[in-house]
Design an enzyme around this catalytic site. Structure first.
Site, mmCIF file in Angstrom:
data_model
loop_
_atom_site.group_PDB
_atom_site.id
_atom_site.type_symbol
_atom_site.label_atom_id
_atom_site.label_comp_id
_atom_site.label_asym_id
_atom_site.label_seq_id
_atom_site.Cartn_x
_atom_site.Cartn_y
_atom_site.Cartn_z
ATOM 1 N N ASP A 28 -6.511 1.108 -12.044
ATOM 2 C CA ASP A 28 -5.833 1.175 -10.746
ATOM 3 C C ASP A 28 -6.566 0.256 -9.782
ATOM 4 O O ASP A 28 -7.799 0.270 -9.701
ATOM 5 C CB ASP A 28 -5.839 2.616 -10.229
ATOM 6 C CG ASP A 28 -4.914 2.808 -9.039
ATOM 7 O OD1 ASP A 28 -3.956 3.573 -9.150
ATOM 8 O OD2 ASP A 28 -5.164 2.169 -7.982
ATOM 9 N N ILE A 29 -5.782 -0.539 -9.060
ATOM 10 C CA ILE A 29 -6.374 -1.522 -8.147
ATOM 11 C C ILE A 29 -7.184 -0.832 -7.041
ATOM 12 O O ILE A 29 -8.136 -1.400 -6.516
ATOM 13 C CB ILE A 29 -5.259 -2.436 -7.569
ATOM 14 C CG1 ILE A 29 -5.810 -3.786 -7.164
ATOM 15 C CG2 ILE A 29 -4.478 -1.765 -6.460
ATOM 16 C CD1 ILE A 29 -4.747 -4.853 -7.055
ATOM 17 N N GLN A 91 4.262 9.844 -4.722
ATOM 18 C CA GLN A 91 4.550 8.708 -5.613
ATOM 19 C C GLN A 91 4.896 7.477 -4.777
ATOM 20 O O GLN A 91 5.784 7.530 -3.930
ATOM 21 C CB GLN A 91 5.714 9.046 -6.558
ATOM 22 C CG GLN A 91 5.967 7.936 -7.585
ATOM 23 C CD GLN A 91 7.020 8.298 -8.625
ATOM 24 O OE1 GLN A 91 7.727 9.301 -8.502
ATOM 25 N NE2 GLN A 91 7.127 7.466 -9.649
ATOM 26 N N HIS A 97 3.917 6.909 -14.259
ATOM 27 C CA HIS A 97 2.525 6.619 -14.612
ATOM 28 C C HIS A 97 1.689 7.872 -14.447
ATOM 29 O O HIS A 97 1.984 8.730 -13.615
ATOM 30 C CB HIS A 97 1.949 5.481 -13.762
ATOM 31 C CG HIS A 97 2.081 5.702 -12.291
ATOM 32 N ND1 HIS A 97 3.261 5.475 -11.602
ATOM 33 C CD2 HIS A 97 1.196 6.149 -11.367
ATOM 34 C CE1 HIS A 97 3.076 5.768 -10.328
ATOM 35 N NE2 HIS A 97 1.836 6.183 -10.157
ATOM 36 N N PHE A 98 0.662 7.951 -15.242
ATOM 37 C CA PHE A 98 -0.306 9.046 -15.162
ATOM 38 C C PHE A 98 -1.623 8.469 -14.663
ATOM 39 O O PHE A 98 -2.092 7.463 -15.182
ATOM 40 C CB PHE A 98 -0.506 9.704 -16.535
ATOM 41 C CG PHE A 98 0.695 10.489 -16.999
ATOM 42 C CD1 PHE A 98 1.789 9.838 -17.566
ATOM 43 C CD2 PHE A 98 0.752 11.859 -16.833
ATOM 44 C CE1 PHE A 98 2.912 10.547 -17.970
ATOM 45 C CE2 PHE A 98 1.868 12.578 -17.231
ATOM 46 C CZ PHE A 98 2.956 11.918 -17.803
ATOM 47 N N HIS A 99 -2.185 9.135 -13.664
ATOM 48 C CA HIS A 99 -3.508 8.737 -13.174
ATOM 49 C C HIS A 99 -4.573 9.433 -14.018
ATOM 50 O O HIS A 99 -4.476 10.643 -14.279
ATOM 51 C CB HIS A 99 -3.718 9.209 -11.732
ATOM 52 C CG HIS A 99 -2.837 8.551 -10.717
ATOM 53 N ND1 HIS A 99 -3.274 7.520 -9.915
ATOM 54 C CD2 HIS A 99 -1.543 8.774 -10.360
ATOM 55 C CE1 HIS A 99 -2.289 7.144 -9.099
ATOM 56 N NE2 HIS A 99 -1.226 7.898 -9.357
HETATM 57 P P1 AMP Z 1 1.338 6.660 -7.052
HETATM 58 O O1 AMP Z 1 1.005 6.780 -5.585
HETATM 59 O O2 AMP Z 1 1.094 7.900 -7.833
HETATM 60 O O3 AMP Z 1 2.737 6.107 -7.241
HETATM 61 O O4 AMP Z 1 0.308 5.615 -7.636
HETATM 62 C C1 AMP Z 1 0.509 4.237 -7.614
HETATM 63 C C2 AMP Z 1 -0.817 3.607 -7.872
HETATM 64 O O5 AMP Z 1 -0.602 2.257 -8.262
HETATM 65 C C3 AMP Z 1 -1.757 3.574 -6.661
HETATM 66 O O6 AMP Z 1 -2.934 4.322 -6.950
HETATM 67 C C4 AMP Z 1 -2.041 2.086 -6.465
HETATM 68 O O7 AMP Z 1 -3.379 1.822 -6.123
HETATM 69 C C5 AMP Z 1 -1.710 1.514 -7.826
HETATM 70 N N1 AMP Z 1 -1.302 0.113 -7.818
HETATM 71 C C6 AMP Z 1 -0.390 -0.478 -7.013
HETATM 72 N N2 AMP Z 1 -0.282 -1.790 -7.306
HETATM 73 C C7 AMP Z 1 -1.153 -2.028 -8.326
HETATM 74 C C8 AMP Z 1 -1.516 -3.190 -9.081
HETATM 75 N N3 AMP Z 1 -0.959 -4.394 -8.824
HETATM 76 N N4 AMP Z 1 -2.445 -3.072 -10.047
HETATM 77 C C9 AMP Z 1 -3.022 -1.865 -10.296
HETATM 78 N N5 AMP Z 1 -2.715 -0.735 -9.637
HETATM 79 C C10 AMP Z 1 -1.802 -0.818 -8.651
#
Ligand code: AMP
Ligand code: ZN
Length: 131
Positions: A28-29, A91, A97-99
């Site tokens: 995750d970025i 979200q 996606h799963f964290h």
């Molecule tokens: P959610 O809020 O559960 O939808 O999580 C989305 C996640 O995607 C967040 O934790 C962001 O930091 C991550 N994210 C968004 N863009 C990118 C990217 N380009 N590369 C990696 N992670 C990302």
């Protein structure tokens, strides 16, 4: 347009932790904690409710293995594995996606807290959730 589909198609760069035919896992970025990883299916589904069961199982199975690997290699004390479904649940990217969030101590950058709430009649709630 979906940012995670673009990552899967390598139109956007990412740090790939794991990949197979069906699943991609990337860092995750935002790195809420060190090692924060996202597991996603290569097929686009908006969320866990809309995805088919096989796809969810593939992701969960990968998340289980990676959670163990990440805890071992980072020395984390624990890990949260979670998926957000819908804007109200936090979200922000509409591709399932799963964290995987390694946990180091109670002062790390994530707070998951169940606040005290109004008492509920469990019989009524049971009727409601069973439909
Ligand atoms: P959610 O809020 O559960 O939808 O999580 C989305 C996640 O995607 C967040 O934790 C962001 O930091 C991550 N994210 C968004 N863009 C990118 C990217 N380009 N590369 C990696 N992670 C990302
Ligand atoms: Zn997508």
């Amino acid at each position: 347009m979906c940012i995670f589909c673009d990552i899967i198609d390598r139109k956007i760069p990412s740090s790939v932790v794991y990949e197979d035919e069906n699943v991609l896992a990337i860092l995750d970025i935002s790195q809420v904690t060190k090692g924060h990883t996202l597991v996603m299916p290569k097929k686009h589904f908006r969320n866990i409710i809309e995805a088919d069961e096989e796809t969810v199982l593939q992701c969960v199975s990968t998340a289980k293995k990676l959670a163990a690997q990440i805890v071992k290699n980072t020395g984390a004390a624990g890990v949260n594995v979670l998926t957000n479904c819908g804007e109200a649940a936090g979200q922000s990217v509409d591709h399932l996606h799963f964290h995987i969030i390694p946990r180091y101590d109670e002062n790390d950058a994530i707070v998951l807290k169940f606040n005290e709430s109004e008492k509920q009649d469990l019989d009524e709630v049971l009727k409601l959730v069973k439909g």
